[in-house]
Scaffold this motif. Structure first.
Motif, PDB file in Angstrom:
ATOM      1  N   LEU A 181       0.821  -1.220   0.000  1.00  0.00           N
ATOM      2  CA  LEU A 181       0.000   0.000   0.000  1.00  0.00           C
ATOM      3  C   LEU A 181       0.853   1.266   0.000  1.00  0.00           C
ATOM      4  O   LEU A 181       0.376   2.345  -0.366  1.00  0.00           O
ATOM      5  CB  LEU A 181      -0.948  -0.002   1.208  1.00  0.00           C
ATOM      6  CG  LEU A 181      -2.173  -0.926   1.091  1.00  0.00           C
ATOM      7  CD1 LEU A 181      -2.896  -1.042   2.421  1.00  0.00           C
ATOM      8  CD2 LEU A 181      -3.118  -0.419   0.009  1.00  0.00           C
TER       9      LEU A 181
ATOM     10  N   ASP B 191       3.404   2.935  -5.231  1.00  0.00           N
ATOM     11  CA  ASP B 191       2.489   3.488  -6.223  1.00  0.00           C
ATOM     12  C   ASP B 191       1.805   2.328  -6.955  1.00  0.00           C
ATOM     13  O   ASP B 191       2.474   1.388  -7.390  1.00  0.00           O
ATOM     14  CB  ASP B 191       3.243   4.355  -7.246  1.00  0.00           C
ATOM     15  CG  ASP B 191       3.730   5.661  -6.625  1.00  0.00           C
ATOM     16  OD1 ASP B 191       3.079   6.112  -5.659  1.00  0.00           O
ATOM     17  OD2 ASP B 191       4.746   6.206  -7.108  1.00  0.00           O
ATOM     18  N   MET B 192       0.482   2.396  -7.087  1.00  0.00           N
ATOM     19  CA  MET B 192      -0.260   1.358  -7.810  1.00  0.00           C
ATOM     20  C   MET B 192      -1.531   1.949  -8.401  1.00  0.00           C
ATOM     21  O   MET B 192      -1.957   3.047  -8.025  1.00  0.00           O
ATOM     22  CB  MET B 192      -0.588   0.163  -6.887  1.00  0.00           C
ATOM     23  CG  MET B 192      -1.432   0.514  -5.670  1.00  0.00           C
ATOM     24  SD  MET B 192      -1.840  -0.936  -4.672  1.00  0.00           S
ATOM     25  CE  MET B 192      -0.252  -1.338  -3.942  1.00  0.00           C
TER      26      MET B 192
ATOM     27  N   GLU C  94      -6.144  -1.550  -8.042  1.00  0.00           N
ATOM     28  CA  GLU C  94      -5.256  -2.427  -7.289  1.00  0.00           C
ATOM     29  C   GLU C  94      -5.150  -1.975  -5.839  1.00  0.00           C
ATOM     30  O   GLU C  94      -5.131  -2.789  -4.906  1.00  0.00           O
ATOM     31  CB  GLU C  94      -3.875  -2.435  -7.952  1.00  0.00           C
ATOM     32  CG  GLU C  94      -2.922  -3.501  -7.438  1.00  0.00           C
ATOM     33  CD  GLU C  94      -3.343  -4.908  -7.827  1.00  0.00           C
ATOM     34  OE1 GLU C  94      -2.846  -5.865  -7.178  1.00  0.00           O
ATOM     35  OE2 GLU C  94      -4.172  -5.074  -8.750  1.00  0.00           O
ATOM     36  N   ARG C  95      -5.089  -0.642  -5.616  1.00  0.00           N
ATOM     37  CA  ARG C  95      -5.057  -0.107  -4.258  1.00  0.00           C
ATOM     38  C   ARG C  95      -6.341  -0.465  -3.505  1.00  0.00           C
ATOM     39  O   ARG C  95      -6.293  -0.858  -2.329  1.00  0.00           O
ATOM     40  CB  ARG C  95      -4.854   1.419  -4.298  1.00  0.00           C
ATOM     41  CG  ARG C  95      -4.837   2.079  -2.905  1.00  0.00           C
ATOM     42  CD  ARG C  95      -4.412   3.526  -3.012  1.00  0.00           C
ATOM     43  NE  ARG C  95      -3.001   3.635  -3.413  1.00  0.00           N
ATOM     44  CZ  ARG C  95      -1.990   3.516  -2.553  1.00  0.00           C
ATOM     45  NH1 ARG C  95      -2.224   3.299  -1.261  1.00  0.00           N
ATOM     46  NH2 ARG C  95      -0.755   3.637  -2.971  1.00  0.00           N
ATOM     47  N   GLU C  96      -7.460  -0.320  -4.202  1.00  0.00           N
ATOM     48  CA  GLU C  96      -8.761  -0.637  -3.573  1.00  0.00           C
ATOM     49  C   GLU C  96      -8.802  -2.115  -3.162  1.00  0.00           C
ATOM     50  O   GLU C  96      -9.316  -2.460  -2.088  1.00  0.00           O
ATOM     51  CB  GLU C  96      -9.895  -0.333  -4.559  1.00  0.00           C
ATOM     52  CG  GLU C  96     -11.276  -0.509  -3.954  1.00  0.00           C
ATOM     53  CD  GLU C  96     -12.382  -0.227  -4.964  1.00  0.00           C
ATOM     54  OE1 GLU C  96     -13.526  -0.638  -4.705  1.00  0.00           O
ATOM     55  OE2 GLU C  96     -12.097   0.394  -6.022  1.00  0.00           O
TER      56      GLU C  96
ATOM     57  N   HIS D  96      -6.199  -4.008  -2.332  1.00  0.00           N
ATOM     58  CA  HIS D  96      -5.340  -4.222  -1.166  1.00  0.00           C
ATOM     59  C   HIS D  96      -5.945  -3.648   0.106  1.00  0.00           C
ATOM     60  O   HIS D  96      -5.767  -4.213   1.198  1.00  0.00           O
ATOM     61  CB  HIS D  96      -3.947  -3.623  -1.422  1.00  0.00           C
ATOM     62  CG  HIS D  96      -3.064  -4.504  -2.243  1.00  0.00           C
ATOM     63  ND1 HIS D  96      -3.259  -4.698  -3.584  1.00  0.00           N
ATOM     64  CD2 HIS D  96      -1.971  -5.267  -1.894  1.00  0.00           C
ATOM     65  CE1 HIS D  96      -2.336  -5.521  -4.047  1.00  0.00           C
ATOM     66  NE2 HIS D  96      -1.536  -5.891  -3.040  1.00  0.00           N
TER      67      HIS D  96
END
Length: 615
Positions: free
Chosen positions: A306, A309-310, A314-316, A318
Motif C-alpha cells: 500500500l 504506487d499502484m 489495485e489499491r482498492e 489491497h
C-alpha cells in the motif's frame, strides 16, 4: 378332486395330501374343519412322490404321523402318486385342525379380504398375485385381465387376481422399500410404481442417478398404450434446475458444501462468519478469494504494498484485503481454501445457474418431477431440495393445525429414489441422510412418503429401513441382505430360501396391510427405459450406420485406385466431415468388401475398389 388334512396338526400349520392335484407355492386353500368351520391357509411347501421314490428320505414332511395318516385315509404308499403340501393358516386356529378334514380351493368372495385391500380406484395396480388362477375365475368381470404380464418371452393378459397396493393406506402404513439384486426386475418394479402414482395424479419427486426414469416412450409390443408425457417433467441439475444462491440460508450453504466433501469444524466456523445475509455467489466467492490472498500475503506485505504506487483498482483491492484480514484474522488459510474449492466445484456443475421453481410448479400440478444428475451432485442438490419442499409442506400443515390461515399451500407428495443406500447409508454420514431420516420418522403426519429402492438393503440406514412399512422384495442373492430382509419383514423361512432363485419380475410383498407376505409378479410396464437396447444390438447398429455413411461419402469418388488413396482421403474427409487416414480408410474399404458392398480387383498399379453389382 380329493384333498385332505393328514398327519399331526397344530393351530398354525397342517399337511394336506391329494392323489389328483399338485399343490403350488403361495396358493390359498380352504380347510373345512367340522368344529371350527372354514379356515384359510397358504401353501408354503409342496412335494410330489410316487412308488419309485421312498417316502422316508428328504424333508421333515415325511414323518411317521403323515405316513400313518395317509394309509388310514386309503392312500397306497407303494403305488399311488401322492402330493403333499405344508399349509400355514393365515389366522391361527383356536385348536389343532382335525386330521382328515376336507380341503378345497376357495371362491374369490371367501378370500377377497386376504387378496384385495381398499377400494380398487385408490389402488396402485402393481401386477398379479401368483397362483390364483382358479380363484380368479370366480371374480367379478371388472377385476379380470386388468394388466399385461410378460413371461417366457410372451405378452399376455393376466389370469390371476390383480395385486393392488392401497394408496389410502399410506396414511397408516407409510413408506415403501424396493429391494432386489441386479437383473431381478427391481427397476421395472419401481417404474410400474411410478406409473401408477402418475395415474392418480399424486405429486411426486424422483431422484434418478441412472438417467432411466423416462416415461414418454410407450412399449411397442403392448396393446395398452398409455401416454405419460403430460404427467411428468424431467430436469437435469445445472441445466434446468439449481439453487438460487441469494436465497440460501447459512444452514443450507453448510449442507451444500459438506455434501461435496465433509467440512472440518474450522471450516463450518469460517462459513458461519464469512457468509452474510444477501450474499450472491459472486460476492461470497470474491470475499473468499480476497481473504485467501490476504492470508497468504500477510499483514506486513499488504502494508508494504500500500506504500507503493499502484493503480486505483489495485489499491482498492489491497485496502479490502487489509480490512478482511483485520476482521477474519483468526480463520486459518487451509479452511478458506477448502471452502473455496468446494464452492468452485458446485459452481462449475452449474448448480447456481438456476433455481427449484420448476420442480415446485410441476409438483403443484400433481406431476412427477424426475431429477437427474451424477450421484454426487444428486446428493448435494437433493439435500437442499428435499429440505426446502419438506419444510414448505410442514410449515403449511403446522399452520393449519394452529388455525393460522396460510396462502402458501403445498400438497402432500412422494419422494422416490433408486440407489437409496447412497442417500441414507448405514454407519457413515451423507448429506441427505438427515432429511431422509427425518421424513422416514415424521413424514406420515405431514403427508410426505418415501419409496426407497436399493440393491443392498444391508447398507441402508437401519432407522430408515425400520420405517419402511411395505417392502417389495425381488431376487436377492447375498446372505447378509437376505438376513436383513428376514429381520425387517414377516417373510417366512421357506420364502427366504427361495429369494436367490426368484425369476426376474417375481417378488414378495411384506405389508402390515395384508398381515402376511404376498407372492406377486409385477405387470408389464406401459413405458420403456431408454437403456433397454442390448449392447450387442447397439454395436451392430452403429457399425451398419457407419458403413452406410461411408458408402454414401465415397460413391462420388469410385472407383478408388491404390495410387490415389491420399487424394481420395483428403476429399472424403473434407466433404463428409470425417477424419480418415490412408491406413484407416483402406481398412474401412476392406470391411465393405467383406460385407459385399464393394468389390476389390487387383491391377498392376495396385487394388481398385468399385461398387458391388448389387448396388
Amino acid at each position: 378332486m380329493q384333498m385332505q388334512v393328514v398327519g399331526l396338526t397344530t393351530p398354525q400349520e397342517v399337511y394336506v395330501a391329494s392323489k389328483d392335484r399338485k399343490f403350488r407355492i403361495n396358493e390359498l386353500l380352504v380347510l373345512e374343519d367340522l368344529y371350527q368351520g372354514n379356515l384359510i391357509g397358504e401353501v408354503v411347501e409342496s412335494n410330489s412322490y410316487n412308488r419309485f421314490i421312498p417316502l422316508s428320505i428328504g424333508s421333515s414332511i415325511h414323518d411317521a404321523d403323515v405316513l400313518e395318516s395317509l394309509k388310514h385315509l386309503g392312500y397306497s404308499i407303494s403305488e399311488d402318486e401322492i402330493n403333499i403340501a405344508k399349509v400355514k393358516l393365515i389366522t391361527e386356529a383356536s385348536f389343532p385342525v382335525v386330521t382328515g378334514s376336507s380341503v378345497r380351493l376357495p371362491a374369490f368372495d371367501e378370500v377377497r379380504g386376504h387378496l384385495l385391500k381398499g377400494v380398487r380406484e385408490d389402488g396402485l395396480l402393481l401386477g398379479e398375485i401368483k397362483n390364483t388362477e382358479e380363484t380368479a375365475a370366480t371374480m367379478e368381470d371388472d377385476l379380470k385381465g386388468l394388466c399385461e404380464m410378460f413371461s417366457g418371452g410372451k405378452l399376455y393378459k393376466t389370469k390371476n387376481v390383480p395385486f393392488f397396493l392401497d394408496l389410502r393406506s399410506f396414511q397408516q402404513y407409510p413408506h415403501i422399500g424396493v429391494f432386489g439384486g441386479s437383473g431381478s426386475g427391481k427397476s421395472f418394479g419401481l417404474r410400474v410404481i411410478m406409473e401408477e402414482i402418475m395415474k392418480h395424479g399424486f405429486p411426486a419427486l424422483m431422484l434418478d442417478p441412472h438417467y432411466e426414469m423416462e416415461f414418454s416412450e410407450s412399449q411397442e409390443s403392448s396393446e395398452e398404450k398409455r401416454d405419460f408425457k403430460d404427467n411428468f417433467r424431467k430436469f437435469q441439475i445445472g441445466e434446468h434446475i439449481g439453487v438460487e444462491f441469494l436465497n440460501l440460508s447459512r444452514g443450507d450453504l453448510l449442507a451444500l458444501l459438506s455434501a461435496v466433501s465433509p467440512l472440518t469444524e474450522a471450516m463450518s466456523s469460517a462459513i458461519e462468519s464469512l457468509h452474510l445475509r444477501g450474499d450472491t455467489y459472486l460476492s461470497f466467492s470474491n470475499r473468499l478469494e480476497l481473504l485467501s490472498e490476504a492470508l497468504e500475503m500477510g499483514r506486513l506485505r499488504i502494508e508494504q504494498a500500500l506504500k507503493q504506487d499502484m493503480e486505483p483498482m489495485e489499491r482498492e483491492k489491497h485496502v479490502k484485503m487489509r480490512q478482511l484480514l483485520e476482521e477474519y484474522q483468526n480463520i486459518p488459510l487451509p479452511s478458506v481454501q477448502g471452502i473455496a474449492w468446494r464452492l468452485r466445484r458446485l459452481h462449475n456443475s452449474g448448480l447456481f445457474s438456476h433455481d427449484i421453481k420448476p420442480v415446485k410448479e410441476a409438483m403443484m400440478q400433481g406431476k412427477l418431477a424426475v431429477i437427474q444428475g451424477p450421484i454426487w451432485l444428486l446428493q448435494v442438490f437433493s439435500t437442499y431440495l428435499l429440505s426446502n419442499i419438506y419444510r414448505k409442506r410442514r410449515d403449511y400443515k403446522d399452520g393449519e393445525l394452529k388455525g393460522e390461515a396460510s396462502g402458501d399451500y403445498f400438497p402432500p407428495f412422494i419422494i422416490a429414489t433408486d440407489e437409496a443406500h447412497n442417500f441414507a447409508p448405514k454407519g457413515r454420514d451423507a448429506a441427505t441422510k438427515g432429511i431422509i431420516t427425518e421424513i422416514a420418522q415424521e413424514g406420515r403426519k405431514y403427508g410426505v412418503f418415501l419409496i426407497l429402492a436399493t440393491q443392498r438393503p444391508t447398507l441402508l440406514d437401519e432407522t430408515v429401513t425400520a420405517q419402511l412399512n411395505t417392502k417389495i422384495i425381488f431376487r436377492t442373492v447375498r446372505a447378509s441382505d437376505i438376513g436383513t430382509i428376514s429381520e425387517e419383514t414377516d417373510i417366512k423361512a421357506e420364502e427366504a430360501r427361495r429369494l436367490p432363485y426368484l425369476p426376474s419380475g417375481d417378488a414378495f410383498v411384506s405389508s402390515p396391510l395384508f398381515g402376511r407376505t404376498v407372492a406377486i409378479r409385477v405387470r408389464f410396464p406401459h413405458t420403456r427405459s431408454p437403456h433397454t437396447q442390448n449392447p450387442l444390438d447397439e454395436i451392430q447398429l452403429h457399425r451398419e450406420n457407419s458403413e452406410d455413411k461411408l458408402l454414401e461419402a465415397i460413391k462420388p469418388h469410385l472407383p478408388i485406385y491404390a495410387a490415389s488413396f491420399a487424394r481420395a482421403v483428403e476429399e472424403i474427409n473434407r466433404q463428409a466431415g470425417a477424419n480418415y487416414e490412408v491406413r484407416t480408410l483402406k481398412a474401412a474399404l476392406d470391411t465393405l468388401v467383406e460385407n459385399g458392398k464393394l468389390t476389390r480387383k487387383a491391377s498392376p498399379l495396385g487394388d481398385i475398389y468399385q461398387m458391388a453389382d448389387i448396388y
